[in-house]
Design a protein around this motif. Structure first.
Motif, mmCIF file in Angstrom:
data_model
loop_
_atom_site.group_PDB
_atom_site.id
_atom_site.type_symbol
_atom_site.label_atom_id
_atom_site.label_comp_id
_atom_site.label_asym_id
_atom_site.label_seq_id
_atom_site.Cartn_x
_atom_site.Cartn_y
_atom_site.Cartn_z
ATOM 1 N N THR A 647 -8.140 -52.310 -18.831
ATOM 2 C CA THR A 647 -7.499 -53.543 -18.409
ATOM 3 C C THR A 647 -6.025 -53.306 -18.166
ATOM 4 O OG1 THR A 647 -7.140 -54.206 -20.713
ATOM 5 C CG2 THR A 647 -9.154 -54.978 -19.653
ATOM 6 N N GLN A 682 -9.739 -55.654 -14.444
ATOM 7 C CA GLN A 682 -10.668 -54.923 -15.296
ATOM 8 C C GLN A 682 -11.271 -53.791 -14.470
ATOM 9 O OE1 GLN A 682 -13.379 -57.943 -16.932
ATOM 10 N NE2 GLN A 682 -12.470 -57.503 -18.917
ATOM 11 N N TYR A 684 -13.890 -50.690 -14.420
ATOM 12 C CA TYR A 684 -15.075 -50.152 -15.082
ATOM 13 C C TYR A 684 -15.341 -48.748 -14.536
ATOM 14 C CZ TYR A 684 -15.916 -55.011 -16.417
ATOM 15 O OH TYR A 684 -15.794 -56.274 -16.926
ATOM 16 N N ARG A 701 -15.479 -49.500 -10.431
ATOM 17 C CA ARG A 701 -15.716 -50.915 -10.127
ATOM 18 C C ARG A 701 -14.524 -51.689 -10.687
ATOM 19 N NH1 ARG A 701 -19.180 -54.707 -12.929
ATOM 20 N NH2 ARG A 701 -19.856 -52.969 -14.217
ATOM 21 N N LEU A 702 -13.732 -52.281 -9.804
ATOM 22 C CA LEU A 702 -12.515 -52.983 -10.202
ATOM 23 C C LEU A 702 -12.680 -54.472 -9.937
ATOM 24 C CD1 LEU A 702 -9.459 -52.794 -11.078
ATOM 25 C CD2 LEU A 702 -8.949 -52.800 -8.632
ATOM 26 N N ARG A 703 -12.593 -55.274 -11.004
ATOM 27 C CA ARG A 703 -12.631 -56.731 -10.868
ATOM 28 C C ARG A 703 -11.205 -57.272 -11.031
ATOM 29 N NH1 ARG A 703 -17.157 -59.600 -10.847
ATOM 30 N NH2 ARG A 703 -16.292 -61.382 -11.981
ATOM 31 N N TYR A 704 -10.855 -58.248 -10.174
ATOM 32 C CA TYR A 704 -9.486 -58.744 -10.194
ATOM 33 C C TYR A 704 -9.440 -60.135 -9.561
ATOM 34 C CZ TYR A 704 -9.413 -57.449 -5.244
ATOM 35 O OH TYR A 704 -9.701 -57.344 -3.905
ATOM 36 N N GLU A 745 -17.796 -62.698 -1.421
ATOM 37 C CA GLU A 745 -17.771 -61.726 -2.511
ATOM 38 C C GLU A 745 -17.280 -62.326 -3.824
ATOM 39 O OE1 GLU A 745 -16.631 -57.893 0.319
ATOM 40 O OE2 GLU A 745 -15.102 -58.835 -0.912
ATOM 41 N N ALA A 749 -14.446 -63.784 -9.703
ATOM 42 C CA ALA A 749 -13.408 -62.789 -9.449
ATOM 43 C C ALA A 749 -13.870 -61.974 -8.246
ATOM 44 C CB ALA A 749 -13.182 -61.895 -10.661
ATOM 45 N N THR A 751 -14.535 -58.099 -6.680
ATOM 46 C CA THR A 751 -14.895 -56.771 -7.181
ATOM 47 C C THR A 751 -14.786 -55.755 -6.061
ATOM 48 O OG1 THR A 751 -16.446 -57.749 -8.771
ATOM 49 C CG2 THR A 751 -16.669 -55.389 -8.311
ATOM 50 N N THR A 753 -15.758 -52.090 -4.877
ATOM 51 C CA THR A 753 -16.688 -50.985 -5.124
ATOM 52 C C THR A 753 -16.684 -50.062 -3.906
ATOM 53 O OG1 THR A 753 -18.536 -52.264 -4.223
ATOM 54 C CG2 THR A 753 -18.171 -52.401 -6.602
#
Length: 789
Positions: A647, A682, A684, A701-704, A745, A749, A751, A753
């Protein structure tokens, strides 16, 4: 006398034309060091055939020759200007061939000639630092690569992004890494993905990496450049200065081996690691300081037997399995069913598992044919605890003729694999994801396959155990755990002897090694121990002495490898070492001895920087403008116990930029920005370990959430036809545009990929898209870089 003078005149004229004329390149001639030195080669093979080497230039100083095939590099040569050091030009060459050859180098300025002869059967590697006396202007003294220069290479991607985006109106570029491409893009396999520091050779099966240490003690990694599908080279200090050339050849038709040839144009110390990504076998070739090495290792990598597997892609099932474990099932086109149950703590992080039934297997060495088979992926993934694969074939096969087997890749490595001792249903204990199946065969089929030794030591163990476990299943007893302990003494004795020998010859030497080695050798050693523990578990207390010894040594190995990998993580900036650290730490924690290592080292190794740049252009009937935001975040694990979730660490550290510009505006504009940046970041990462590699096969894998970047734009419209000046104020929210462009998408949030992976420890994600109505246009780039502390 007059005639002699005339002849002398013409001889001098011819000499002046020969010596003074610059080198003219030809198919058989290299022109090196500014065209001053002409280099040509003639060869003679083992059958007495002769010919001329065909020349290919690489840099201004370096080139190579091929003799028999354009895809087969044989000899690499470079000429360097060393006049500032010893008033001479230097000639270095390294051979990837041991045929007889003669290399002639001519100084076209002075006419001096040097001839280098390689006798048949020898691999020549020469550094001649007094080859040609210098003449003319002395060049500046060469300098060794500084740490700052090497550091700049690793930061170049993010730097290029920021510099290219800052000018107003500039479009975001798609970053590229310049390096040679293999002869055929289709030759590479998913087991090896080339980066700027790793070559993928011979159909993408073999990964080659180099670490060097110069005479001043500075260290670094070689930068890789592909030449052909089999061959590439590395440079250490300058892209113009080739240091090491390597090729991997398929010699299976001669001695059932892949061959490794390399030729050095450098005498600094280096370690070259070659990994068979299909089997995990590793060879390390070390060069001491001061030595020029050329080697032809025709015993390089052993290979086993192979089959050709066809998969029923339409029957594939994909499921993400959490670290708590889970089950995935699939049904083949023939009605055979498959179930893989993965226990808790078998994985280091959540992992997508693929199960694909096979439709047929050509070349299967079982006279009764195929019953059922399935491919588990990702191929080569390690499990820290064994999973159970249960197979219910549509075609019943009597126990007396049932044979179980496994394969790697698409069938390149085929071997017998032992079943569980229970009679029904058919199940296998799995510690590595690969292909598994069953068929009908005879004792002769089995014995013939046992004689074909697999490449990997653990696969050889599995193959030798299959007939013994098969005998247990057909002994006519209710073969649960207690029954296994009371089976015929001859079978039990053979199993114990086989496992004890494997422990002494394979597992124990790895556990006793003083170093965890280069690359993934420490991980492979740890996995061999896990494989052996699982294989002997059915035999009760027969191996208590080995278990006590191995457990004691394992703790020392885990502690040593954890700390060695941390040092490598910082030195080389490769997150693969961090992934290994997670596995070592997890196992120490299970043994309640995690206090032996500093847990924060995982967090300091697995630290990443996210560079983010976005430009969005809005065009409608009344207003046209573009908005640009740029930022940088630091990401690190919050908890070494869950290091696959990273994070945001702190707030924006730089790049707090926001610009708006009106397209073709006739009058002045003003802009203000209220910047608050991205939020809820976040990241992953899949930290699970595999034979084929780590970060090369990981897509983050980026969540924002795009936060509220508010831009206030004041437009002063020019007075016309006597009308008063018109002033308009427009408030623009960048995140509104992002949601408009990415509405399909958003699930609480956004993501990111499917990242590109241009280099070790670096990933890149590009967005280049319009809105549905065509009024918005986005060009954004995310660059994720490994930046260990």
């Amino acid at each position: 006398m007059k005639r002699i003078a005339v002849v002398a005149f013409f001889l001098l004229l011819a000499a002046s034309r020969s010596f003074g004329a610059p080198c003219v390149a030809s198919p058989a001639r290299l022109c090196l060091n500014g065209g001053r030195f002409a280099t040509e080669v003639t060869w003679k093979d083992f059958q007495g055939n002769t010919g001329s080497g065909q020349a290919i230039a690489l840099t201004g100083d370096t080139g190579y020759f091929w003799f028999f095939s354009s895809s087969n590099v044989e000899l690499v040569v470079k000429v360097l200007d060393g006049r500032a050091l010893n008033a001479s030009y230097w000639v270095f060459y390294g051979a990837l061939s041991n045929v007889e050859y003669t290399m002639t180098v001519t100084d076209t300025v002075t006419g001096n000639v040097k001839t280098y002869v390689n006798p048949s059967g020898s691999f020549g590697s020469v550094g001649d630092t007094s080859a040609f006396p210098g003449a003319g202007t002395v060049a500046p003294a060469p300098t060794s690569a500084s740490a700052a220069k090497i550091e700049a290479l690793s930061a170049s991607t993010a730097l290029a992004l920021r510099e290219s985006l800052l000018p107003a109106g500039a479009a975001l570029p798609h970053q590229t890494v310049k390096r040679g491409e293999p002869a055929s893009a289709s030759a590479a396999t998913p087991t090896c993905l080339a980066t700027d520091t790793s070559l993928c050779l011979n159909g993408g099966r073999f990964r080659v990496e180099v670490e060097w240490t110069d005479f001043a003690g500075k260290t670094g990694v070689g930068t890789a450049v592909g030449l052909t599908g089999d061959t590439g080279y590395f440079w250490f200090f300058s892209s113009n200065n080739v240091e090491l050339t390597v090729k991997v050849l398929d010699g299976r038709g001669l001695n059932s081996r892949f061959w490794v040839f390399y030729g050095a144009l450098s005498n600094v110390a280096y370690d070259m690691t070659v990994t068979d990504t299909l089997t995990g076998n590793v060879n390390t070739y070390s060069n001491p300081s001061g030595r020029f090495a050329s080697t032809g290792d025709t015993e390089g990598f052993r290979v086993g037997s192979s089959v050709a597997v066809s998969l029923a892609a339409g029957a594939a099932v994909i499921r993400e399995i959490p670290v708590e474990g889970g089950e995935i099932t699939a049904t083949g086109v023939d009605g055979s069913t498959y179930s893989l149950r993965i226990p808790a703590d078998a994985l280091l992080s959540p992992q997508e598992i693929t199960m694909t039934p096979a439709s047929r297997i050509d070349g299967l060495p079982l006279s009764g044919g195929l019953a059922s088979a399935v491919q588990l992926g990702p191929d080569g993934l390690f499990l820290f605890k064994p999973a159970t694969l249960t197979i219910t074939p549509a075609r019943a096969v009597p126990l007396s003729s049932q044979v179980t087997f496994s394969w790697r890749g698409s069938g390149e490595e085929f071997f017998l694999y032992p079943p569980a001792a229970d009679q029904t249903p058919l199940s296998l204990s799995v510690v590595t994801l690969a292909g598994y199946g069953s068929g009908a065969g005879t004792d002769s089929d089995v014995q013939a396959q046992v004689s074909r030794i697999p490449a990997r030591a653990s696969d050889e163990l599995f193959q030798n155990l299959e007939p013994l476990f098969g005998a247990l299943r057909t002994s006519g007893q209710p073969l649960g755990r207690k029954a296994v302990l009371s089976v015929r003494d001859d079978i039990r004795t053979k199993m114990v002897a086989l496992l004890r020998n494997h422990y002494r010859t394979v597992v124990l030497p790895r556990l006793q090694a003083k170093s965890c080695g280069r690359g993934r050798e420490g991980i492979i050693a740890f996995h061999e121990w896990i494989v052996w523990i699982n294989s002997q578990s059915a035999l009760g207390a027969s191996f208590q002495a080995e278990l006590d010894e191995g457990n004691r040594l394992e703790i020392a190995v885990l502690e040593r490898c954890y700390n060695e990998y941390y040092d490598s993580c910082k030195r080389i900036k490769n997150p693969d070492y961090g992934f290994g650290m997670v596995g070592f730490y997890r196992d120490l924690k299970q043994r309640s001895v995690q206090g032996l290592v500093d847990a924060t080292r995982i967090q300091r190794c697995l630290t990443f920087t996210l560079d983010f740049g976005s430009r969005i252009v809005d065009s409608d009937e009344t207003l046209s403008f573009s908005e640009f935001v740029l930022g940088k975040h630091s990401l690190a694990p919050d908890d070494p116990g869950e290091p696959w979730i990273l994070t945001e660490n702190g707030s924006f550290v730089d790049g707090q930029s926001c610009t708006l510009s009106v397209g073709a505006a006739p009058c002045a504009t003003s802009t203000t920005c209220d910047w608050s940046g991205l939020s809820n970041l976040q990241l992953y990462l899949s930290l699970n370990l595999s034979i084929s590699g780590g970060s090369q096969n990981v897509s983050p894998r980026l969540r924002y959430l795009p936060d509220k970047t508010k831009s206030s734009l004041t437009i002063h419209a020019c007075a016309a036809d006597g009308d008063a000046e018109i002033m308009r104020n427009v408030s623009v929210w960048w995140l509104d545009y992002v949601f408009t462009l990415h509405f399909d998408e958003f699930d609480g949030a956004l993501t990111a990929t499917q990242w590109k992976h241009p280099s070790v420890g670096s990933w890149q994600k590009n967005y280049d898209r319009p809105s549905l109505d065509g009024k918005l246009k986005e060009n954004s780039t995310l660059i994720l870089a490994h930046t260990p502390d």
